[in-house]
Design a protein around this motif. Structure first.
Motif, PDB file in Angstrom:
ATOM      1  N   ARG A   8      26.584  85.996 -34.395  1.00  0.00           N
ATOM      2  CA  ARG A   8      27.271  85.490 -33.200  1.00  0.00           C
ATOM      3  C   ARG A   8      26.396  85.613 -31.958  1.00  0.00           C
ATOM      4  N   VAL A   9      25.511  86.587 -31.928  1.00  0.00           N
ATOM      5  CA  VAL A   9      24.669  86.809 -30.757  1.00  0.00           C
ATOM      6  C   VAL A   9      23.327  86.113 -30.970  1.00  0.00           C
ATOM      7  N   SER A  10      23.179  84.938 -30.381  1.00  0.00           N
ATOM      8  CA  SER A  10      21.926  84.191 -30.484  1.00  0.00           C
ATOM      9  C   SER A  10      21.110  84.308 -29.205  1.00  0.00           C
ATOM     10  N   PHE A  94      17.440  85.578 -28.469  1.00  0.00           N
ATOM     11  CA  PHE A  94      17.325  86.741 -29.351  1.00  0.00           C
ATOM     12  C   PHE A  94      15.840  87.037 -29.625  1.00  0.00           C
ATOM     13  N   VAL A  95      15.083  85.991 -29.947  1.00  0.00           N
ATOM     14  CA  VAL A  95      13.649  86.139 -30.231  1.00  0.00           C
ATOM     15  C   VAL A  95      12.889  86.545 -28.971  1.00  0.00           C
ATOM     16  N   PHE A 168      24.584  92.996 -33.869  1.00  0.00           N
ATOM     17  CA  PHE A 168      25.072  92.851 -32.497  1.00  0.00           C
ATOM     18  C   PHE A 168      26.362  92.044 -32.545  1.00  0.00           C
ATOM     19  N   CYS A 169      27.465  92.680 -32.214  1.00  0.00           N
ATOM     20  CA  CYS A 169      28.767  92.025 -32.363  1.00  0.00           C
ATOM     21  C   CYS A 169      29.292  91.450 -31.052  1.00  0.00           C
TER      22      CYS A 169
END
Length: 308
Positions: A8-10, A94-95, A168-169
């Motif tokens: 969910r966490v991009s 995220f990257v 990571f929620c």
């Protein structure tokens, strides 16, 4: 379930100083000036040492690498900070967050080891002047520089990969100006106790190695200086160490202020300000410290200016 939550966490949102929107424009201006001065100062040190063959000796080769580290650290952190301060909602992928954390660890740790190598160089020069050229030969200097970089490439790889292997929620808001480990870790929805033990003990042990080397080197240096018969010799020895000691004090002082503190002892805003002391001051002041307090650097700089 964790796989789903993690996916969910991009991207992350960097909050910066969002609680003080009225100050962000002024802070942006100050940070921009600091960033440009930092880039110019460190780039000048790198160029002067590269172009002046008289400075191709261990002390200045270490300094050149230190300036590469400082310039790179600023280039990794400052542009993102400026984006955070100039937009209402600053996001980082995220990257991108992974990469920024990796390079913060890499450059911060490499600087720590380079300062240790520079202390050993001063020890060899002052305590063993007759055999200095043998002790600090080209092979030794290259090995110390490579070790400083490679050791922290490994540490940064392990630590960053471990952090981003956690799920990571959400929420995805990092209450900081950059992707440093502690604020990112707050977003993890898993037990991070083992990692925190590793990060704390591992970092302390790794950082203490160069610190002890610096401490022991300067104990021996001080002992050697006190035994020198001439006042001129003592003054010259002190002057060669002054820039490095100032740099070490600045680095370790701001690092301790930023990272070695109880988890809940300060507010998030105070932690951001403490982090800025380490992020901004060290890369900004090191070129000034070595340029203004070092006669050889000043002469090389003047020579370069006259050529232009």
């Amino acid at each position: 379930m964790r796989r789903q939550n993690q996916s969910r966490v991009s991207e992350f949102i960097l909050l910066g100083f969002s609680k003080f929107p009225e100050l962000q424009e002024q802070i942006f201006g100050v940070f921009l000036v600091i960033y440009l001065v930092t880039l110019m100062g460190n780039a000048t040190v790198i160029a002067v040492i590269f172009l002046d063959h008289r400075l191709h000796i261990p002390m200045y080769l270490f300094l050149q690498n230190l300036s590469v580290v400082e310039l790179s650290f600023s280039a990794v952190v400052m542009p993102e900070m400026l984006v955070v301060l100039s937009t209402k909602k600053a996001t980082i992928s995220f990257v991108g967050c992974f990469a920024q954390m990796y390079f913060i660890l890499l450059f911060g740790g490499t600087e720590c080891f380079l300062l240790g190598a520079m202390a050993f160089d001063r020890f060899a020069a002052i305590c063993h002047p007759l055999t200095y050229a043998t002790i600090m030969n080209k092979s030794v200097v290259v090995k110390l520089i490579i070790f400083s970089w490679v050791s922290w490439i490994m540490v940064a790889t392990v630590q960053t990969t471990w952090v981003f292997s956690f799920p990571f929620c959400g929420p995805n808001e990092i209450n900081h100006l950059s992707c440093e480990t502690p604020p990112v870790l707050e977003l993890v929805c898993a037990d991070t106790f083992l990692f925190e033990i590793y990060a704390f003990t591992g970092t302390i042990l790794i950082v203490m190695v160069p610190f002890l080397l610096i401490l022991l080197s300067y104990i021996r240096i001080l002992s050697a200086i006190v035994k020198m018969p001439s006042t001129t010799g003592r003054q010259k020895a002190f002057s060669t160490c002054a820039s490095h000691l100032t740099s070490v004090t600045l680095f370790y002082g701001t690092a301790i202020l930023t990272y070695l503190q109880p988890k809940a002892s300060y507010s998030a805003e105070t932690k951001k300000l403490k982090s800025l002391a380490y992020t901004l001051l060290t890369p900004l002041l090191n070129p000034l410290i070595y340029s203004l307090r070092n006669n050889e650097m000043k002469r090389a700089l003047m020579k370069l200016c006259r050529k232009e």
